[in-house]
Write an enzyme that holds these catalytic residues in place. Structure first.
Site, PDB file in Angstrom:
ATOM      1  N   SER A 286       5.263  12.069  -4.216  1.00 51.40           N
ATOM      2  CA  SER A 286       3.823  12.218  -4.430  1.00 51.40           C
ATOM      3  C   SER A 286       3.241  12.947  -3.233  1.00 51.40           C
ATOM      4  O   SER A 286       3.560  12.619  -2.085  1.00 51.40           O
ATOM      5  CB  SER A 286       3.209  10.824  -4.559  1.00 51.40           C
ATOM      6  OG  SER A 286       1.809  10.892  -4.440  1.00 51.40           O
TER       7      SER A 286
ATOM      8  N   GLY B  93      -4.757  -4.237  -3.668  1.00 45.49           N
ATOM      9  CA  GLY B  93      -5.746  -3.175  -3.856  1.00 45.49           C
ATOM     10  C   GLY B  93      -4.966  -1.940  -4.248  1.00 45.49           C
ATOM     11  O   GLY B  93      -4.254  -1.370  -3.427  1.00 45.49           O
ATOM     12  N   HIS B  94      -5.034  -1.575  -5.521  1.00 46.41           N
ATOM     13  CA  HIS B  94      -4.244  -0.452  -6.029  1.00 46.41           C
ATOM     14  C   HIS B  94      -5.184   0.698  -6.378  1.00 46.41           C
ATOM     15  O   HIS B  94      -6.050   0.556  -7.228  1.00 46.41           O
ATOM     16  CB  HIS B  94      -3.429  -0.891  -7.257  1.00 46.41           C
ATOM     17  CG  HIS B  94      -2.383  -1.919  -6.919  1.00 46.41           C
ATOM     18  ND1 HIS B  94      -1.549  -2.492  -7.838  1.00 46.41           N
ATOM     19  CD2 HIS B  94      -2.032  -2.465  -5.728  1.00 46.41           C
ATOM     20  CE1 HIS B  94      -0.733  -3.343  -7.230  1.00 46.41           C
ATOM     21  NE2 HIS B  94      -1.006  -3.361  -5.952  1.00 46.41           N
TER      22      HIS B  94
ATOM     23  N   ASP C 164       0.803  -1.227   0.000  1.00 42.92           N
ATOM     24  CA  ASP C 164       0.000   0.000   0.000  1.00 42.92           C
ATOM     25  C   ASP C 164       0.832   1.272   0.000  1.00 42.92           C
ATOM     26  O   ASP C 164       0.441   2.300   0.566  1.00 42.92           O
ATOM     27  CB  ASP C 164      -0.968   0.001   1.212  1.00 42.92           C
ATOM     28  CG  ASP C 164      -1.800  -1.258   1.262  1.00 42.92           C
ATOM     29  OD1 ASP C 164      -2.159  -1.748   0.179  1.00 42.92           O
ATOM     30  OD2 ASP C 164      -2.081  -1.749   2.366  1.00 42.92           O
TER      31      ASP C 164
ATOM     32  N   GLN D 174       1.726  -6.257  -3.469  1.00 40.61           N
ATOM     33  CA  GLN D 174       2.271  -6.441  -2.120  1.00 40.61           C
ATOM     34  C   GLN D 174       3.602  -5.691  -2.040  1.00 40.61           C
ATOM     35  O   GLN D 174       3.730  -4.655  -2.666  1.00 40.61           O
ATOM     36  CB  GLN D 174       2.429  -7.936  -1.749  1.00 40.61           C
ATOM     37  CG  GLN D 174       1.108  -8.664  -1.593  1.00 40.61           C
ATOM     38  CD  GLN D 174       0.428  -8.984  -2.907  1.00 40.61           C
ATOM     39  OE1 GLN D 174       1.012  -9.620  -3.745  1.00 40.61           O
ATOM     40  NE2 GLN D 174      -0.795  -8.548  -3.082  1.00 40.61           N
TER      41      GLN D 174
ATOM     42  N   GLY E 238       1.383   3.030  -2.549  1.00 43.35           N
ATOM     43  CA  GLY E 238       0.906   3.940  -3.597  1.00 43.35           C
ATOM     44  C   GLY E 238       1.387   3.484  -4.975  1.00 43.35           C
ATOM     45  O   GLY E 238       1.508   4.289  -5.898  1.00 43.35           O
ATOM     46  N   LYS E 239       1.621   2.174  -5.101  1.00 47.53           N
ATOM     47  CA  LYS E 239       2.149   1.623  -6.365  1.00 47.53           C
ATOM     48  C   LYS E 239       1.215   1.918  -7.539  1.00 47.53           C
ATOM     49  O   LYS E 239       1.652   2.361  -8.599  1.00 47.53           O
ATOM     50  CB  LYS E 239       2.331   0.095  -6.235  1.00 47.53           C
ATOM     51  CG  LYS E 239       3.328  -0.311  -5.159  1.00 47.53           C
ATOM     52  CD  LYS E 239       3.405  -1.810  -5.007  1.00 47.53           C
ATOM     53  CE  LYS E 239       2.179  -2.429  -4.373  1.00 47.53           C
ATOM     54  NZ  LYS E 239       1.934  -2.057  -2.978  1.00 47.53           N
TER      55      LYS E 239
ATOM     56  N   ASN F 156      -5.528 -10.157  -3.711  1.00 42.32           N
ATOM     57  CA  ASN F 156      -5.134  -9.622  -2.394  1.00 42.32           C
ATOM     58  C   ASN F 156      -4.675  -8.167  -2.529  1.00 42.32           C
ATOM     59  O   ASN F 156      -4.713  -7.406  -1.574  1.00 42.32           O
ATOM     60  CB  ASN F 156      -4.027 -10.479  -1.744  1.00 42.32           C
ATOM     61  CG  ASN F 156      -2.868 -10.804  -2.666  1.00 42.32           C
ATOM     62  OD1 ASN F 156      -2.920 -10.580  -3.879  1.00 42.32           O
ATOM     63  ND2 ASN F 156      -1.814 -11.346  -2.100  1.00 42.32           N
TER      64      ASN F 156
END
Ligand code: GDP
Ligand code: IMO
Ligand code: MG
Length: 431
Positions: A419, A41-42, A14, A231, A16-17, A39
């Site tokens: 970012s 969540g982007h 998580d 991940q 921020g990929k 699994n």
């Protein structure tokens, strides 16, 4: 022959990929996922709308770019269909630019059941899995029992599906798991299976490819490819905080096996880190904050899982873990996200080493899970101002630039960009 650039998370996920992939996509021809599955969540944000992707690569909103789901990825057809439906609603027709490897493995409804059964069996030692069936599906892949995307077109598909399902049911019952009480999205196994089977129809509308030939051909043609990790380093099956990890190689090496490219074709390796650190699920997290600061990070950073909605644990940035990640992955460029979350902080800390039983180390010890690790913290002056409206790296507050320079110095890797909001437009490149 071009090289394949890699983008991956350096912490516990998580970072921020998805957002950074979306921003970099215009520079590439192909965006390829190489491991993980639902699994992940982007989250992407632009034009005031938020989009969350799980299996589909984060370049999908650029309709002139090919998005590829590689052989190393796991596909859960029902979740895939939901993602496709959500895209269709937004006017995005992914059938034209999303290709799927025939060799990608499928997650069956009973893989999800086995995930729940395994977690139940672990009791207090549970991993905190997303319960999407990742561990059991990769287990079947390695055990040579898996079913692949290309298999859904085979005449014996239903038979093979039934055989594997029966195996799972036998195992779950033997573990004392209540199969009849098990639910996915409120549905029992039979009901969910029906939706799952129907969803294969959606999957079949896409172009199945031998992704290894496809990718290597692209490289020969001089096309630019970005491999998108899911991940992150510290969740890697080999080098993460085992057993509190996911079941795939999340690291640069995973690109070779997850897409079928030789090591020599790897180009830039872009590592993403938050300006602080989060983790969702169980497992060690030396810099975790249990106080008001931790709660502020969670609240101001909206740190709730994009897949499960669970609150993420929060803490200071962990330099020993980052250095480890840079070493294992050969990171050439750092991307730092979310410093804006700490805009109001008087001071911002950084863990530069671990104190374990009075011994100072900057390495990740084997006994990471059980060792009594005290983070050695250095405090940095906060920047105490909003970053909103800043459009150039050089215009960032001096205190933030000095914090970022310290990350560069301690990791030995230069920062490519920072970012400063969830929105696509707020990424400031250093050069
Ligand atoms: P991923 O799994 O690495 O793609 O990251 P997630 O999407 O799970 O989590 C990152 C979260 O942070 C999402 O809610 C993003 O919208 C948000 N985000 C990304 N970059 C920034 C940033 O620079 N500042 C802020 N405030 N939020 C960001
Ligand atoms: P993205 O790509 C954060 C965590 C889970 C759990 C462990 C194992 O959005 O960064 P699994 O379902 O893989 O068996 O769960 O790994 N985990 C993630 N944490 N971000 C992710 O993906 C994650 N994918 C899995 O919380 O602790
Ligand atoms: Mg995520």
């Amino acid at each position: 022959m071009t090289k394949i650039d890699v983008l991956l998370g350096l912490q516990w996920g998580d970072e921020g990929k998805g957002k950074i992939v979306d921003v970099l996509t215009p520079r590439y021809d192909v965006i390829a996922r190489f491991q993980g599955g639902p699994n992940a969540g982007h989250t992407l944000e632009f034009n005031g709308t938020k989009h969350v992707l799980h299996i589909i690569p984060s370049g999908i909103f650029h309709q002139d770019k090919i998005n590829l789901i590689g052989n190393g990825v796991l596909i859960e057809p029902r979740i895939f269909r939901q993602e496709i439906d959500a895209l269709t609603e937004k006017g995005v027709d992914a059938t034209r630019n999303l290709y799927i490897s025939q060799k990608a493995h499928l997650i069956l409804p009973t893989h999800r059941m086995m995930d729940a059964a395994n977690e139940q069996a672990k009791g207090g030692a549970k991993i905190g899995s997303t319960l999407k069936g990742i561990g059991p599906a990769y287990t079947d892949k390695i055990a040579r029992n898996g079913i692949r995307v290309g298999d859904i077109l085979a005449p014996d598909f239903v038979e093979r599906y039934g055989q594997l399902k029966r195996q799972h049911l036998t195992m779950a019952r033997a573990m004392g798991f209540d199969v009849d009480a098990f639910r996915i999205d409120g549905l029992d196994l039979g009901q969910y299976e029906q939706l799952w089977m129907e969803s294969l129809g959606t999957l079949k509308r896409f172009r199945f490819v031998s992704s290894e030939y496809f990718i290597n051909q692209c490289l020969r043609e001089g096309k630019k490819i970005l491999a998108e990790g899911a991940q992150a380093m510290m969740l890697d099956i080999d080098f993460g905080t085992y057993p509190f990890v996911t079941s795939s190689n999340t690291i640069t090496a995973g690109v070779c096996t997850g897409l079928g490219v030789p090591p020599g074709t790897i180009g830039r390796v872009m590592g993403i880190t938050k300006a602080y650190c989060t983790r969702v699920g169980a497992g060690p997290f030396p810099t975790e904050l249990f106080d008001e600061t931790g709660r502020r990070l969670c609240e101001l950073g909206h740190e709730f899982g994009a897949t499960t909605g669970r609150p993420r644990r929060c803490g200071w940035i962990d330099i020993p873990a980052l250095r480890y990640a840079c070493m294992i992955n050969g990171v050439t460029d750092l991307f730092v996200t979310k410093p804006d979350v700490m805009n109001d902080f008087d001071e911002v800390c950084m863990c530069t080493a671990y104190d374990i039983d009075g011994q100072r180390t900057d390495e990740i010890p084997f006994h990471y899970n059980t060792a009594d690790i005290h983070p050695v913290l250095t405090a940095h002056q906060g920047w105490k101002q909003s970053l909103q409206g800043i459009t150039e790296y050089a215009a960032l507050p001096a205190a933030l630039r000095s914090y970022l320079a310290e990350i560069e110095r301690l990791t030995g890797v230069g920062i490519a960009a920072v970012s400063i909001s969830p929105d696509r437009k707020d990424v400031l490149f250093k050069q």
